[in-house]
Design an enzyme around this catalytic site. Structure first.
Site, short mmCIF file in Angstrom:
data_model
loop_
_atom_site.label_atom_id
_atom_site.label_comp_id
_atom_site.label_asym_id
_atom_site.label_seq_id
_atom_site.Cartn_x
_atom_site.Cartn_y
_atom_site.Cartn_z
N PHE A 151 0.86 -1.17 0.00
CA PHE A 151 0.00 0.00 0.00
C PHE A 151 0.90 1.23 0.00
O PHE A 151 1.88 1.29 0.75
CB PHE A 151 -0.90 0.00 1.24
CG PHE A 151 -2.00 1.02 1.17
CD1 PHE A 151 -3.12 0.80 0.39
CD2 PHE A 151 -1.90 2.21 1.88
CE1 PHE A 151 -4.14 1.74 0.31
CE2 PHE A 151 -2.91 3.15 1.80
CZ PHE A 151 -4.04 2.93 1.02
N ASP A 232 2.89 -4.38 8.51
CA ASP A 232 1.65 -3.61 8.44
C ASP A 232 0.51 -4.61 8.37
O ASP A 232 0.33 -5.30 7.36
CB ASP A 232 1.67 -2.70 7.21
CG ASP A 232 0.40 -1.85 7.09
OD1 ASP A 232 -0.60 -2.14 7.77
OD2 ASP A 232 0.40 -0.89 6.29
N TYR A 257 -10.48 0.37 11.27
CA TYR A 257 -11.73 0.72 10.59
C TYR A 257 -12.12 -0.27 9.50
O TYR A 257 -13.14 -0.09 8.85
CB TYR A 257 -11.67 2.14 10.01
CG TYR A 257 -10.44 2.46 9.20
CD1 TYR A 257 -10.31 2.03 7.88
CD2 TYR A 257 -9.42 3.24 9.74
CE1 TYR A 257 -9.19 2.34 7.14
CE2 TYR A 257 -8.30 3.57 8.99
CZ TYR A 257 -8.19 3.11 7.69
OH TYR A 257 -7.07 3.42 6.95
N LYS A 258 -11.33 -1.31 9.32
CA LYS A 258 -11.66 -2.33 8.32
C LYS A 258 -12.43 -3.46 9.01
O LYS A 258 -13.60 -3.31 9.36
CB LYS A 258 -10.40 -2.81 7.62
CG LYS A 258 -9.64 -1.70 6.89
CD LYS A 258 -8.41 -2.22 6.20
CE LYS A 258 -7.55 -1.10 5.61
NZ LYS A 258 -8.24 -0.34 4.56
N ARG A 406 -12.59 -5.83 -5.79
CA ARG A 406 -12.35 -6.46 -4.48
C ARG A 406 -13.69 -6.75 -3.81
O ARG A 406 -14.55 -5.87 -3.69
CB ARG A 406 -11.52 -5.56 -3.58
CG ARG A 406 -10.09 -5.40 -3.98
CD ARG A 406 -9.24 -4.84 -2.85
NE ARG A 406 -9.83 -3.68 -2.20
CZ ARG A 406 -9.26 -3.02 -1.19
NH1 ARG A 406 -8.09 -3.42 -0.72
NH2 ARG A 406 -9.83 -1.96 -0.67
#
Length: 446
Positions: A151, A232, A257-258, A406
């Site tokens: 990312f 990460d 938050y995922k 996704r």
């Protein structure tokens, strides 16, 4: 290419192996999906989420939905703010002063760490800056191993810290390239680690393809070379169990938050192995001072003897509170291991449906469950416009360059019928060429 922190390294979701996704004729049907949902021991968790009405929500790997638990925890803190004002730091239940450490205690089982090794603090990117800036030591080894599919924020932060250390990032970064544009081979990572390397910083799960890395093998190779290993975990925390302390990882960062559904921009988390306790963080701040002496207001920093030292500013209580409630759901589910079990069953089912119903598409995610995170990358040349057509139909997914839709069947609130219906929408969009009603990609948020 596995993270040996998985609860079941074989990838066989034992608790769900009696769920048969085929009817007697051998065809995928909605009735078979409903039977699997009826047999799912976690199906009741869905009722605790406030999902967008009329939508199939398969984008929880970007932003998880609101739960009644998270909302209640936030409401409680707002009430305390109103009723107690400044006294909330000491008189709230729980007290705000130790909010970051207390949430770290609750998160520790999800990442396989001791309570003292975990704290919530800052944002993910700030935590990367803080930890890489603290632990990068050119005398240990000038090179930092990363990969070409990271990312982007990870590279931005690492490169910034290399510049701060007086190093040219183009020279100091050792980038492991992908062979197929989807995944990173473990053997290529291991081959990149030599005596010139002082740090390895990699994701646990690739954000595009969903590949799960072998954290244990990478950590072992880094340590054998005298380097540190950091990770990460943004795309695995809450969906994949980890054993950070056991495998000896040096540090890790992640967001909430995922898959942990703590809200947009929720406070982030970090892990620091106990052997590094007492180090002075590169982004030292008063909230990371030893709690016993924090209010002495001394001009000399005294780091907490825990991961809590890596807190910089005052804990943002309103940002942390929803996580407090959201963790109730994880604990009620039986822990992240139970969620992982269902996640594997859902992603297996999704992959089978894509193979059966969407032959024009390719699955870009590893098929080996032990090498897969919590989402599936469905590849098609028109992925961008297909993602828009799906959203128009109320199927919430996202698009990633260059050709990936996704789809994340998050186990706490997505069922097998949801997955079945999402693929049926996908099929109908292809059959009717519905994506042609949308303009081709021109940039921007998708």
């Amino acid at each position: 290419m596995t993270d040996s922190g998985d609860s079941d390294e074989s990838g066989d979701p034992d608790g769900l192996d009696d769920l048969d996704d085929l009817d007697e004729s051998g065809e995928f049907t909605v009735d078979a999906a409903r039977e699997m949902d009826a047999a799912d021991p976690l199906s009741d968790l869905r009722d605790r989420f406030l999902l967008p009405e009329g939508e199939l929500y398969l984008d929880g790997n970007s932003l998880g939905p609101l739960s009644v638990d998270a909302a209640a925890a936030l409401d409680r803190v707002v009430d305390e703010w109103r009723d107690l004002a400044i006294r909330g730091w000491t008189d709230a239940d729980p007290e705000w002063f130790s909010y970051g450490e207390r949430l770290g205690d609750r998160l520790a089982p999800l990442v396989g760490a001791t309570p003292e090794e975990v704290v919530v603090a800052n944002s993910t990117t700030v935590n990367i800056h803080a930890l890489v800036g603290t632990f990068y030591d050119p005398d240990r080894g000038e090179k930092v191993v990363v990969d070409s599919l990271d990312f982007p924020t990870d590279h931005y932060a690492v490169r910034a810290q290399l510049r701060a250390a007086g190093r040219d990032p183009d020279e100091a970064l050792r980038v492991v390239e992908s062979r197929d544009g989807r995944t990173i081979e473990t053997e290529d990572v291991l081959a990149a680690i030599d005596d010139d390397v002082g740090m390895v910083f990699l994701p646990s799960v690739l954000y595009r393809s969903g590949q799960l890395f072998d954290i244990e093998a990478i950590t072992e190779a880094a340590h054998e070379a005298g380097a540190l290993a950091g990770f990460d975990l943004a795309h695995s925390v809450g969906a994949v169990p980890h054993r950070l302390s056991e495998v000896g990882a040096d540090f890790a960062v992640w967001c909430h938050y995922k898959y942990l559904n703590a809200g947009p921009g929720a406070i982030a988390g970090l892990y620091v192995n106990e052997r590094h306790f007492g180090v002075t963080p590169a982004l030292a701040g008063w909230w990371g001072n030893d709690k016993e002496t924090q209010f002495d207001m001394a001009m000399t920093y005294e780091p907490a003897q825990s991961a809590g030292a890596f807190q910089s500013g005052t804990v943002p209580v309103l940002s942390a509170a929803p996580l407090d409630g959201a963790l109730d759901i994880v604990e009620n589910a039986g822990g992240v291991e139970a969620l992982r079990e269902k996640s594997l069953a859902l992603t297996d089912y999704l992959i089978d449906l894509v193979d059966e119903r969407l032959p024009e598409c390719e699955v870009g995610t590893p098929r080996d469950p032990a090498a897969r995170g919590g989402h599936v990358a469905v590849e098609h040349p028109e992925a961008y416009r297909i993602s828009l057509a799906l959203k128009e139909r109320g199927v919430v997914v996202d698009f990633r360059q260059p050709n990936v839709v996704r789809m994340a069947p998050a186990p706490a609130y997505v069922g097998f019928e949801d997955v079945y219906r999402a693929v049926e929408h996908f099929r109908e969009i292809l059959d009717e060429d519905e994506y042609e009603a949308f303009e081709k990609q021109s940039g921007g948020v998708t």
